[in-house]
Design a protein around this motif. Structure first.
Motif, PDB file in Angstrom:
ATOM      1  N   TYR A 132      39.393  46.440 -51.588  1.00 48.30           N
ATOM      2  CA  TYR A 132      39.696  45.615 -50.412  1.00 48.30           C
ATOM      3  C   TYR A 132      40.293  44.262 -50.828  1.00 48.30           C
ATOM      4  CZ  TYR A 132      38.856  42.323 -46.610  1.00 48.30           C
ATOM      5  OH  TYR A 132      39.021  41.334 -45.688  1.00 48.30           O
ATOM      6  N   ARG A 163      44.084  44.163 -49.865  1.00 43.69           N
ATOM      7  CA  ARG A 163      44.110  43.796 -48.454  1.00 43.69           C
ATOM      8  C   ARG A 163      43.849  42.325 -48.170  1.00 43.69           C
ATOM      9  NH1 ARG A 163      46.287  47.839 -48.090  1.00 43.69           N
ATOM     10  NH2 ARG A 163      45.932  49.670 -46.801  1.00 43.69           N
ATOM     11  N   THR A 164      43.714  41.492 -49.202  1.00 44.21           N
ATOM     12  CA  THR A 164      43.464  40.076 -48.912  1.00 44.21           C
ATOM     13  C   THR A 164      44.466  39.190 -49.660  1.00 44.21           C
ATOM     14  OG1 THR A 164      42.017  39.589 -50.778  1.00 44.21           O
ATOM     15  CG2 THR A 164      40.968  40.555 -48.828  1.00 44.21           C
ATOM     16  N   PRO A 165      44.682  37.983 -49.152  1.00 45.48           N
ATOM     17  CA  PRO A 165      45.554  37.045 -49.870  1.00 45.48           C
ATOM     18  C   PRO A 165      45.055  36.787 -51.292  1.00 45.48           C
ATOM     19  CG  PRO A 165      45.118  36.221 -47.674  1.00 45.48           C
ATOM     20  CD  PRO A 165      44.245  37.431 -47.863  1.00 45.48           C
ATOM     21  N   LEU A 166      43.747  36.716 -51.487  1.00 46.22           N
ATOM     22  CA  LEU A 166      43.230  36.397 -52.811  1.00 46.22           C
ATOM     23  C   LEU A 166      43.720  37.398 -53.861  1.00 46.22           C
ATOM     24  CD1 LEU A 166      41.433  34.541 -54.500  1.00 46.22           C
ATOM     25  CD2 LEU A 166      39.537  36.105 -54.066  1.00 46.22           C
ATOM     26  N   ARG A 189      46.438  38.978 -53.925  1.00 46.38           N
ATOM     27  CA  ARG A 189      47.824  38.645 -54.257  1.00 46.38           C
ATOM     28  C   ARG A 189      47.908  37.375 -55.069  1.00 46.38           C
ATOM     29  NH1 ARG A 189      51.258  39.675 -48.925  1.00 46.38           N
ATOM     30  NH2 ARG A 189      50.912  41.921 -48.848  1.00 46.38           N
ATOM     31  N   TYR A 190      47.099  36.385 -54.687  1.00 44.89           N
ATOM     32  CA  TYR A 190      47.141  35.126 -55.430  1.00 44.89           C
ATOM     33  C   TYR A 190      46.903  35.385 -56.910  1.00 44.89           C
ATOM     34  CZ  TYR A 190      46.675  32.751 -50.889  1.00 44.89           C
ATOM     35  OH  TYR A 190      46.863  32.310 -49.614  1.00 44.89           O
ATOM     36  N   PHE A 213      50.064  36.771 -58.450  1.00 51.07           N
ATOM     37  CA  PHE A 213      51.134  35.783 -58.592  1.00 51.07           C
ATOM     38  C   PHE A 213      50.802  34.793 -59.699  1.00 51.07           C
ATOM     39  CE2 PHE A 213      54.620  36.084 -55.645  1.00 51.07           C
ATOM     40  CZ  PHE A 213      54.193  37.052 -54.755  1.00 51.07           C
ATOM     41  N   ALA A 246      54.351  27.298 -54.714  1.00 50.70           N
ATOM     42  CA  ALA A 246      53.976  27.769 -53.384  1.00 50.70           C
ATOM     43  C   ALA A 246      52.643  27.171 -52.948  1.00 50.70           C
ATOM     44  CB  ALA A 246      53.904  29.295 -53.365  1.00 50.70           C
ATOM     45  N   GLY A 247      52.105  26.254 -53.743  1.00 50.47           N
ATOM     46  CA  GLY A 247      50.901  25.541 -53.341  1.00 50.47           C
ATOM     47  C   GLY A 247      49.601  26.214 -53.756  1.00 50.47           C
ATOM     48  N   ARG A 299      50.459  21.803 -52.135  1.00 44.45           N
ATOM     49  CA  ARG A 299      50.088  22.334 -50.841  1.00 44.45           C
ATOM     50  C   ARG A 299      50.268  21.301 -49.732  1.00 44.45           C
ATOM     51  NH1 ARG A 299      45.635  26.618 -49.953  1.00 44.45           N
ATOM     52  NH2 ARG A 299      45.646  26.641 -47.686  1.00 44.45           N
ATOM     53  N   GLU A 332      55.788  40.515 -50.250  1.00 40.46           N
ATOM     54  CA  GLU A 332      54.696  39.755 -50.869  1.00 40.46           C
ATOM     55  C   GLU A 332      55.151  38.343 -51.206  1.00 40.46           C
ATOM     56  OE1 GLU A 332      52.028  43.133 -53.094  1.00 40.46           O
ATOM     57  OE2 GLU A 332      53.920  42.573 -54.019  1.00 40.46           O
ATOM     58  N   LEU A 341      53.997  34.710 -49.068  1.00 41.64           N
ATOM     59  CA  LEU A 341      53.092  33.892 -49.884  1.00 41.64           C
ATOM     60  C   LEU A 341      52.772  32.549 -49.227  1.00 41.64           C
ATOM     61  CD1 LEU A 341      51.592  34.113 -52.543  1.00 41.64           C
ATOM     62  CD2 LEU A 341      53.483  32.958 -53.657  1.00 41.64           C
ATOM     63  N   LEU A 342      53.767  31.940 -48.602  1.00 42.85           N
ATOM     64  CA  LEU A 342      53.521  30.638 -47.977  1.00 42.85           C
ATOM     65  C   LEU A 342      52.731  30.794 -46.683  1.00 42.85           C
ATOM     66  CD1 LEU A 342      56.963  28.954 -48.531  1.00 42.85           C
ATOM     67  CD2 LEU A 342      54.841  28.426 -49.678  1.00 42.85           C
ATOM     68  N   ASN A 381      50.512  33.009 -46.140  1.00 41.97           N
ATOM     69  CA  ASN A 381      49.138  33.390 -46.451  1.00 41.97           C
ATOM     70  C   ASN A 381      48.180  32.205 -46.438  1.00 41.97           C
ATOM     71  OD1 ASN A 381      49.709  36.079 -46.750  1.00 41.97           O
ATOM     72  ND2 ASN A 381      50.063  35.953 -48.943  1.00 41.97           N
ATOM     73  N   ARG A 382      48.721  30.997 -46.654  1.00 41.55           N
ATOM     74  CA  ARG A 382      47.804  29.861 -46.764  1.00 41.55           C
ATOM     75  C   ARG A 382      47.152  29.539 -45.436  1.00 41.55           C
ATOM     76  NH1 ARG A 382      52.524  27.377 -45.571  1.00 41.55           N
ATOM     77  NH2 ARG A 382      52.452  25.311 -44.618  1.00 41.55           N
ATOM     78  N   GLN A 437      45.502  31.589 -43.675  1.00 40.45           N
ATOM     79  CA  GLN A 437      44.293  32.376 -43.462  1.00 40.45           C
ATOM     80  C   GLN A 437      43.352  32.240 -44.655  1.00 40.45           C
ATOM     81  OE1 GLN A 437      46.546  36.456 -43.786  1.00 40.45           O
ATOM     82  NE2 GLN A 437      44.375  36.796 -44.182  1.00 40.45           N
ATOM     83  N   LEU A 438      42.096  32.633 -44.450  1.00 43.96           N
ATOM     84  CA  LEU A 438      41.126  32.566 -45.536  1.00 43.96           C
ATOM     85  C   LEU A 438      41.529  33.536 -46.637  1.00 43.96           C
ATOM     86  CD1 LEU A 438      37.805  32.457 -43.504  1.00 43.96           C
ATOM     87  CD2 LEU A 438      38.845  30.610 -44.834  1.00 43.96           C
ATOM     88  N   ALA A 439      41.206  33.150 -47.873  1.00 48.21           N
ATOM     89  CA  ALA A 439      41.638  33.955 -49.011  1.00 48.21           C
ATOM     90  C   ALA A 439      41.048  35.365 -48.977  1.00 48.21           C
ATOM     91  CB  ALA A 439      41.276  33.258 -50.319  1.00 48.21           C
ATOM     92  N   LEU A 440      39.902  35.530 -48.329  1.00 49.90           N
ATOM     93  CA  LEU A 440      39.276  36.852 -48.322  1.00 49.90           C
ATOM     94  C   LEU A 440      39.372  37.544 -46.969  1.00 49.90           C
ATOM     95  CD1 LEU A 440      36.201  36.285 -50.638  1.00 49.90           C
ATOM     96  CD2 LEU A 440      38.087  37.867 -51.001  1.00 49.90           C
ATOM     97  N   ALA A 441      40.086  36.934 -46.027  1.00 56.13           N
ATOM     98  CA  ALA A 441      40.283  37.586 -44.732  1.00 56.13           C
ATOM     99  C   ALA A 441      41.351  38.663 -44.883  1.00 56.13           C
ATOM    100  CB  ALA A 441      40.710  36.553 -43.695  1.00 56.13           C
ATOM    101  N   PRO A 442      41.245  39.739 -44.098  1.00 52.56           N
ATOM    102  CA  PRO A 442      42.210  40.829 -44.292  1.00 52.56           C
ATOM    103  C   PRO A 442      43.642  40.424 -43.962  1.00 52.56           C
ATOM    104  CG  PRO A 442      40.851  41.203 -42.354  1.00 52.56           C
ATOM    105  CD  PRO A 442      40.258  40.042 -43.061  1.00 52.56           C
ATOM    106  N   LEU A 443      44.579  40.924 -44.764  1.00 53.84           N
ATOM    107  CA  LEU A 443      46.005  40.710 -44.493  1.00 53.84           C
ATOM    108  C   LEU A 443      46.401  41.587 -43.314  1.00 53.84           C
ATOM    109  CD1 LEU A 443      47.311  41.081 -48.145  1.00 53.84           C
ATOM    110  CD2 LEU A 443      47.465  38.996 -46.789  1.00 53.84           C
TER     111      LEU A 443
END
Lengths: 352, 506
Positions: free
Chosen positions: A213, A217-220, A222-223, A226, A237-238, B330, B357, B361-362, B364-365, B367-373
């Motif tokens: 998951y 499925r999460t931004p983390l 991907r982070y 990257f 990208a911050g 940021r 992806e 990337l920009l 994504n900031r 939302q929470l890092a662990l919230a579903p995409l």
């Protein structure tokens, strides 16, 4: 950061990440419009090839060895034997995704196990052991992260040193001897059965689902990629690149240290010399696993499939009467082959 | 048979359909400093790479050294007496002068035979003497001045060539780009000495004053062809600039809108970085402001300093009354300030990740890092961004590396411009992309300005700056030496001012 990008229009710089396939970016041609069907099936073969090999190898060994291999007992034994490896393999995907190695996982796990075994057999409460193991995991993760991310030491060297130091520490904690008779309370944590499998196996599977998951499925997820694949663009990208990389080490170490409790409970005793048995296999599984599911990336489901594939082959060969050393040879060769395949696949995709 | 030092005839090189070099002839006589000039992308670096054997030329090319025909592609150029000294010189910073002198020649010993340090020292002293350099052999490279380093690199090349050949061809690829005026003068003088000693010297530079001062012959490349060639004493900067810029037949630029006269929103005061020194300027919404200069003069640093990607050493950059310098990347992004870096494959995108992806990337900031995409939403929004920015093919699930250079650049722009930034900072926005993509990219930039975005562009493409900018600042030695606008804003004027020639072009 700028000077080498000016002037020469065709100067392209290449990242220095320990990626699977160190592939210089190509000024790619866009894919031809035709042959899309063929590409799809190629992609499918790439994604699920390892799973198909897993099923086939299981079928072949079952046909050849119906009385020894294809038994419930053997299947359970295979899965149970890999429970600890699975935990470490999942843990190490974190730093690997962010572009770094962590070789200290096995040593850390054994120290966690040594603390648990020593304290609980000496009459201390399990909770004190748990607290200490968590602190140990945090501390080792922070030290690794600090040395690698802030000081800039090569992760291979830093964690190799950490691994050796932790190996020695395990002997110190156990007074150079095997600690036996771990209390039932601790054993139950690892061994409590549910639907025929002990807790230690279930914990591994649950971790696989959680990490699937997070990674897919999460931004983390991907982070992490990257940060490992393109630290410069991540920074611009911050993304807090340093924090993410240190976080990956801390989370990895925490899982490895807590696995120590399960190791002590699972066997019921602790031999401080076992660390070396747990070092290579997790890496073999993770690297081989990166050739499946999300191809080219360290991922959770691929790791699970790869681990079980390796186990099937090793167990099958042993049941055919092979000597125990076959297991080491096989895992070592599998690790090298996995990385070779990853490179070849990348080249096939026009990435290298 | 002539005894011309280096003779190249009919040299061509194609990359795919792109003709990087087309039937180029070049003759460099011994004792001659031959300047090779041209804008970025004119074919200079391709020519150098053929001379070092990196590229094989197209069939039909011929190369002669001192009358002897050389087989192409070249294998070991130093065996033929050719040495190329690049801008970065290739010296090892934390080793000594002596060690650096020996490293390319195996220290005069075979693989595992012991090095004779006495002989090394003698050789080293002799080499330094031959180039007129008086420094201690035990000094570390980073203790040397830039001119001393360049001289040392030359001495080292000489040693390597001596082992194989009596005649030398030196190619100096922008040796003075990052040097001060004083250090540059020394390197140029050295070049003269080397030529006078009988070598053929090819000098590549953007600094026309140095070129006209030292060159005996000048060859100007444009679009892979020889645009002009003449003797050094009949050269003036105007003639060189005309040849370099040429008249591009199909150059086509988007229409600039004239911004409504409003108060400046971006106010930069005393901005200081590694190269720029205390720079002041103000920009109004809708304005496109260019920064031009020769490589190493500091113009290219300005976008990075304002975006915080290179930490500033001092000064302030106020946008809408809020300080930008010293903020996290940021925080800068949250203020709607976008930096489009010049090196897209390193800083702009991750080429191994999918287009969507990178593009998300920009986003994504938020939302929470662990919230579903929300993957289907992400596909939809990246698809529409790719359509808006004309990315071909419109495939969010392709890896960025699969797209062509121009489309990769459009992806970078889409990533940074999808959110309609209020400040757009660009470094070489059209570097290494084809003409069609170039027009599209410039169009996007002008569109953004028309909507009220503050646009800053650093570029070495003077013609482009002259055609899309409302104002262009010239940066020399870290300072704004001139500002061009209105009818004075022409590529020829930018070029003259960048060279430090204060007369206006006619």
């Amino acid at each position: 950061m700028k000077s080498d990008s000016v002037g020469d229009p065709d100067a392209s710089s290449i990242g220095q990440q320990p990626s699977l396939a160190a592939d210089p970016p190509d000024l790619g041609r866009s894919a031809a419009p035709g042959g899309r069907g063929r590409r799809r099936s190629l992609k499918f073969a790439e994604q699920y090839g390892l799973l198909v090999i897993l099923v086939l190898s299981f079928a072949v060994f079952s046909l050849l060895l119906p009385d020894t291999f294809a038994t419930t007992g053997n299947i359970k034994a295979m899965i149970n034997s890999q429970a600890i490896i699975l935990l470490l393999a999942i843990a190490v995907t974190l730093p690997l995704r962010s572009g770094e190695f962590d070789l200290s996982i096995a040593g850390l796990m054994v120290v966690g196990a040594a603390i648990t075994a020593q304290l609980t057999t000496s009459g201390y409460s399990f909770w004190i052991a748990l607290l200490l193991v968590i602190l140990l995991g945090l501390l080792v993760g922070l030290i690794n992260g600090f040395l690698i991310v802030k000081v800039g030491i090569n992760s291979f060297i830093a964690t190799l040193g950490m691994s050796t130091a932790l190996g020695g520490l395990a002997y110190a904690i156990t007074n150079n001897s095997i600690v036996a008779n771990v209390p039932e309370e601790v054993r139950a944590i690892a061994r409590a059965e549910f639907l025929g499998f002990p807790a230690i196996v279930w914990i591994g599977w649950i971790l696989v689902v959680i990490f699937w998951y997070v990674y897919e499925r999460t931004p983390l997820g991907r982070y992490l990629l990257f940060v490992g694949g393109s630290p410069n663009s991540a920074k611009l990208a911050g993304l807090r690149v340093d924090r993410i990389r240190i976080g990956a080490f801390v989370a990895c170490s925490l899982i490895a240290a807590l696995s120590g409790i399960l190791l002590a409970g699972n066997i019921g005793q602790l031999d401080p010399s076992v660390a070396s048995q747990f070092l290579l296999q997790p890496f073999a599984a993770v690297f081989l696993g990166a050739t499946a599911i999300t191809v080219g990336r360290f991922n959770a489901l691929g790791t699970l499939i790869a681990l079980y594939l390796l186990t099937i082959f090793v167990t099958g060969l042993l049941l055919f009467g092979a000597q125990p050393w076959v297991s080491d040879v096989f895992n070592g060769v599998a690790l090298v082959l996995a990385v070779t395949f990853a490179r070849l696949a990348a080249r096939l995709n026009g990435r290298a | 048979m002539t005894t011309d030092g280096l003779q190249i005839t009919g040299l061509g090189k194609s990359f795919g359909g792109l003709r990087a070099l087309d039937n180029v002839d070049l003759t460099v006589k011994p004792g001659e400093v031959h300047a090779l000039l041209g804008q970025n992308g004119s074919g200079k670096s391709t020519l150098v790479k053929i001379m070092t054997g990196v590229y094989a030329p197209d069939p039909g090319a011929e190369m002669r050294l001192w009358g002897r025909k050389i087989n192409l592609p070249l294998t070991a150029p130093h065996h033929h007496g050719i040495a190329v000294i690049h801008q970065d010189l290739g010296l090892v910073e934390d080793m000594t002068v002596l060690e650096n002198l020996g490293v390319t020649s195996g220290y005069g010993a075979r693989a595992i035979a012991p090095i004779s340090f006495r002989r090394e020292r003698a050789t080293g002293r002799q080499l330094l003497k031959s180039v007129g350099l008086d420094i201690d052999l035990n000094k570390l490279i980073y203790e040397l001045s830039p001119a001393e380093r360049a001289t040392l690199a030359l001495a080292r090349a000489q040693r390597l060539l001596q082992e194989h050949s009596e005649h030398f061809v030196f190619v100096l690829d922008e040796p003075t780009a990052y040097l001060s005026a004083e250090d540059s003068r020394r390197v140029v003088a050295l070049m003269r000495d080397v030529a006078d000693a009988g070598s053929a010297v090819i000098f590549i530079s953007h600094r026309l004053q140095e070129v006209t001062a030292v060159a005996d012959q000048i060859t100007v490349l444009r679009d892979g062809k020889v645009a002009d060639r003449f003797a050094g004493d009949e050269a003036d900067q105007q003639r060189i600039i005309d040849a370099m810029l040429g008249r591009k037949l199909n150059a086509y630029y988007p229409n600039r809108t004239v911004p409504a006269p409003t108060a400046s929103v971006l106010k930069v005061r005393g901005l200081t970085g590694r190269r720029v020194l205390s720079v002041d300027f103000e920009v109004a919404p809708g304005e496109i402001v260019g920064f031009a200069g020769l490589v190493g003069m500091g113009h290219e640093e300005i976008p990075y300093l304002i975006a915080g990607a290179t930490p500033a050493c001092g000064g302030s950059a106020m946008f809408d009354g809020i300080e930008l310098l010293g903020q996290s990347a940021r925080a800068i992004i949250d203020r709607s300030v976008s930096l489009v870096p010049g090196n897209r494959q390193r800083d702009g995108v991750w080429t191994d990740a999918l287009a969507r992806e990178n593009l998300a990337l920009l986003e994504n900031r938020h939302q929470l890092a662990l919230a579903p995409l929300r993957l289907s939403q992400e596909r939809g929004s990246t698809l529409s961004a790719m359509q808006r920015f004309g990315v071909r093919p419109t495939e969010p699930d392709h890896r960025v590396g699969q797209f062509s250079g121009g489309n990769q650049q459009k992806i970078v722009l889409a990533k940074w411009m999808a959110d309609s930034p209020r400040v757009l900072l660009l470094d070489e926005p059209t570097q290494g992309i084809d003409a069609g993509a170039k027009f599209d990219v410039l169009n996007m930039i002008c569109d953004a300005a028309a909507k009220g975005t503050v646009v800053l562009v650093a570029s070495g493409d003077y013609e482009q700056l002259a055609n899309i900018c409302h104002r262009v600042f010239i940066v020399r030695y870290g300072q704004l030496s001139a500002v061009l606008e209105g009818e004075h804003l022409t590529s020829a004027n930018i070029a003259r001012h960048a060279q430090g020639d204060l007369r206006e072009a006619g």
